[in-house]
Design a protein around this motif. Structure first.
Motif, short mmCIF file in Angstrom:
data_model
loop_
_atom_site.label_atom_id
_atom_site.label_comp_id
_atom_site.label_asym_id
_atom_site.label_seq_id
_atom_site.Cartn_x
_atom_site.Cartn_y
_atom_site.Cartn_z
N VAL A 133 6.01 -5.21 -13.57
CA VAL A 133 7.23 -5.46 -12.80
C VAL A 133 7.83 -4.17 -12.24
O VAL A 133 8.10 -4.07 -11.03
N PRO A 134 8.04 -3.11 -13.05
CA PRO A 134 8.58 -1.88 -12.47
C PRO A 134 7.66 -1.23 -11.45
O PRO A 134 8.12 -0.66 -10.45
N MET A 135 6.34 -1.31 -11.66
CA MET A 135 5.42 -0.75 -10.67
C MET A 135 5.48 -1.53 -9.37
O MET A 135 5.41 -0.95 -8.28
N THR A 136 5.62 -2.83 -9.48
CA THR A 136 5.75 -3.66 -8.28
C THR A 136 6.98 -3.24 -7.48
O THR A 136 6.92 -3.09 -6.24
N ALA A 137 8.09 -3.03 -8.16
CA ALA A 137 9.31 -2.59 -7.48
C ALA A 137 9.12 -1.22 -6.85
O ALA A 137 9.55 -0.97 -5.72
N ALA A 138 8.45 -0.31 -7.57
CA ALA A 138 8.25 1.04 -7.06
C ALA A 138 7.31 1.07 -5.86
O ALA A 138 7.40 1.97 -5.01
N LEU A 151 0.60 -2.41 -21.86
CA LEU A 151 0.96 -1.65 -20.67
C LEU A 151 1.08 -2.55 -19.45
O LEU A 151 2.01 -2.41 -18.65
N ALA A 152 0.14 -3.48 -19.30
CA ALA A 152 0.19 -4.38 -18.14
C ALA A 152 1.42 -5.27 -18.20
O ALA A 152 2.07 -5.52 -17.17
N GLY A 171 7.16 -1.18 -3.47
CA GLY A 171 7.70 -1.90 -2.33
C GLY A 171 8.13 -3.31 -2.60
O GLY A 171 8.66 -3.99 -1.71
N GLY A 172 7.88 -3.81 -3.81
CA GLY A 172 8.36 -5.13 -4.18
C GLY A 172 7.42 -6.28 -3.90
O GLY A 172 7.74 -7.43 -4.20
N SER A 173 6.23 -6.02 -3.36
CA SER A 173 5.28 -7.10 -3.07
C SER A 173 4.48 -7.44 -4.31
O SER A 173 3.85 -6.57 -4.91
N TRP A 174 4.47 -8.72 -4.68
CA TRP A 174 3.69 -9.12 -5.85
C TRP A 174 2.21 -8.90 -5.62
O TRP A 174 1.45 -8.66 -6.58
N ARG A 175 1.78 -8.97 -4.37
CA ARG A 175 0.36 -8.73 -4.07
C ARG A 175 -0.06 -7.32 -4.44
O ARG A 175 -1.09 -7.10 -5.08
N THR A 176 0.75 -6.35 -4.06
CA THR A 176 0.46 -4.96 -4.43
C THR A 176 0.58 -4.76 -5.93
O THR A 176 -0.24 -4.05 -6.54
N GLY A 177 1.57 -5.40 -6.54
CA GLY A 177 1.76 -5.25 -7.98
C GLY A 177 0.59 -5.76 -8.79
O GLY A 177 0.27 -5.21 -9.86
N LEU A 178 -0.08 -6.79 -8.32
CA LEU A 178 -1.28 -7.29 -9.00
C LEU A 178 -2.50 -6.44 -8.66
O LEU A 178 -3.32 -6.12 -9.54
N ALA A 179 -2.65 -6.08 -7.39
CA ALA A 179 -3.85 -5.38 -6.94
C ALA A 179 -3.97 -3.98 -7.51
O ALA A 179 -5.09 -3.46 -7.66
N VAL A 180 -2.85 -3.34 -7.85
CA VAL A 180 -2.90 -1.96 -8.29
C VAL A 180 -3.72 -1.78 -9.57
O VAL A 180 -4.29 -0.72 -9.82
N TRP A 181 -3.82 -2.84 -10.37
CA TRP A 181 -4.59 -2.74 -11.61
C TRP A 181 -6.09 -2.64 -11.36
O TRP A 181 -6.86 -2.32 -12.28
N ALA A 182 -6.53 -2.87 -10.13
CA ALA A 182 -7.94 -2.68 -9.80
C ALA A 182 -8.35 -1.21 -9.91
O ALA A 182 -9.53 -0.91 -10.14
N LEU A 183 -7.40 -0.30 -9.74
CA LEU A 183 -7.72 1.13 -9.84
C LEU A 183 -8.20 1.49 -11.24
O LEU A 183 -9.14 2.27 -11.41
N LEU A 184 -7.57 0.90 -12.25
CA LEU A 184 -7.99 1.17 -13.63
C LEU A 184 -9.40 0.64 -13.88
O LEU A 184 -10.21 1.29 -14.55
N ALA A 185 -9.70 -0.53 -13.33
CA ALA A 185 -11.04 -1.10 -13.50
C ALA A 185 -12.08 -0.26 -12.76
O ALA A 185 -13.20 -0.05 -13.26
N ALA A 186 -11.75 0.22 -11.57
CA ALA A 186 -12.69 1.06 -10.83
C ALA A 186 -12.97 2.35 -11.59
O ALA A 186 -14.12 2.83 -11.62
N LEU A 187 -11.97 2.92 -12.23
CA LEU A 187 -12.17 4.11 -13.05
C LEU A 187 -13.13 3.83 -14.21
O LEU A 187 -13.94 4.68 -14.58
#
Length: 440
Positions: free
Chosen positions: A195-200, A189-190, A202-218
């Protein structure tokens, strides 16, 4: 391992009798050794077991996204941080090194705090590391955040098989299959969605990497629930002292432990080589970049169903050697195909390599089966995985060196074939029906 440590994982245990005075080592398990199962009693037992299963699945989903999400955006990360090619190459070797170094610390942490608490802290470390590293500012901060996340992955790698052995001693195969399937799913899944989540977003690689922290927090939540069930007091005398809760196992003297460690290391080497270099092999043979990426995705996706089925099958066999041989033969056939006709039979070779890579869940299953108690499993898991990941570090680098200096894939593929032969041999030895306690 102290009995309070096990209370971290499950419902309150029955009162324990006082510790017996030290006795001559006869090979028997110490009275304060980790029991084979956390006692279940009362109406809460059923839902707590469900919480443990949820914790296992969520934790397993988080054991690879921090790595594969970075691979998907590595070019953007390099450009954004001004990272040199050398440092970028180092990043690809850091995971195995961190798994080895921090994996050795897992048993000591588990003795002190309990496996459940350490896995909970590991999930929190992954969440913090993943969300911090893109915004830490510069390459040193990125590396530090990555190391924190990888430390959390490393200790969880080692201790999740212990949780399975503790809660499900009669279902090691099926539960390892569930855990392995979730791990493979998280990996795929990762790789596919970053890549598509990063585009969705806003296109920032920083956001695209950081978003996976939500799964870890869960993933932290079910382990916190288990920690709240921790028995407050009444530890058996002496059980808080390091070493009194474990049988006298000298893991480095066990031939089975060494066989498992080498098998784990060689299968990890093959997996890292496949993930890192298989697309390039196909592209050099004339396959388009897009198709080469899909072929790698197919190889990785094979692990999702097979990781669920294979441990179930392995747990029903007295000797797992035949499975080791079957997976190894698939790997040898895949390598041969990559050498003789990489483009013509690309889909077949991708499928064969995907089957061969399922040596990973088989190794995890054997770790759970080669010890009689959770105390033995934590030692064996730490030893096999830490030594194994150390063994795996040079392989992908050596393949790259051979490819660069030879200008083709003949020598690198010959190396892959050469490593698969000892992988089969030590895997057969590790699959014998014996336990490390019998080798003291």
């Amino acid at each position: 391992m102290a009995d309070e440590d096990l209370a971290t994982l499950g419902p309150a245990a029955e009162p324990l009798t006082p510790a017996a005075p030290p006795a001559r080592d006869t090979g028997a398990v110490h009275p304060n050794a980790v029991p084979e199962r956390v006692p279940e009693s009362g109406p809460a037992a059923g839902w707590l077991t469900g919480i443990v299963i949820a914790g296992l699945v969520l934790a397993a989903l988080n054991l690879r996204p921090a790595i594969t999400s970075l691979g998907a955006l590595l070019k953007e990360v390099r450009d954004g941080l001004g990272m040199s090619g050398t440092v970028a190459g180092l990043l690809t070797s850091v995971p195995a090194l961190c798994f080895a170094v921090f994996g050795f610390a897992a048993p000591r942490l588990a003795r002190r705090w309990g496996p459940g608490a350490v896995v909970c802290a590991g999930m929190a470390a992954i969440a913090v590391g993943v969300v911090v590293r893109p915004f830490a500012g510069g390459t040193p901060g990125f590396l530090a955040g990555s190391a924190l996340a990888l430390a959390g992955i490393a200790v969880s790698n080692v201790l999740l098989p212990v949780v399975i052995k503790t809660w499900f001693p009669d279902r090691v195969g099926p539960m390892t299959g569930l855990y392995s399937m979730a791990l493979a799913l998280g990996t795929s899944l990762a790789a596919a969605l970053t890549v598509p989540m990063t585009a969705a977003l806003g296109g920032s690689w920083r956001t695209g990497l950081a978003v996976w922290a939500l799964l870890a927090a869960l993933a932290v939540l079910p382990w916190l629930v288990l920690l709240l069930r921790r028995r407050p007091a009444g530890m058996a005398p002496g059980s808080g002292r390091p070493g009194t809760g474990e049988p006298p196992i000298r893991i480095t003297s066990s031939p089975t432990a060494w066989a498992l460690a080498v098998f784990f290391g060689l299968q990890a080497t093959a997996a890292y080589i496949t993930m890192g270099w298989m697309p390039q092999i196909f592209r050099d043979a004339g396959v388009s970049a897009g198709t080469a990426g899909v072929l790698l995705a197919v190889t990785m996706a094979m692990g999702v169903p097979l990781s669920f089925v294979l441990p179930r099958l392995a747990s029903r066999m007295r000797h797992q050697g035949p499975l080791v041989v079957a997976l190894g033969v698939c790997g040898l056939a895949g390598y041969t195909g990559l050498w003789l006709a990489p483009a013509a039979g690309a889909w077949g070779w991708a499928l064969l390599m995907g089957i061969s890579n399922c040596a990973f869940p088989l190794a995890l299953t054997m770790i759970g089966m080669r010890s009689a108690t959770p105390a033995g499993v934590v030692k064996l898991s730490a030893f096999a995985q830490s030594v194994g990941y150390l063994i795996s570090i040079p392989g992908p680098l050596l393949v790259g060196t051979l490819y660069q200096h030879s200008g083709g894939w003949g020598l690198p593929i010959a190396l892959m074939v050469g490593l698969m032969v000892p992988q089969i041999a030590v895997g057969v030895l590790a699959g014998r029906n014996r336990r490390i306690e019998d080798e003291r």
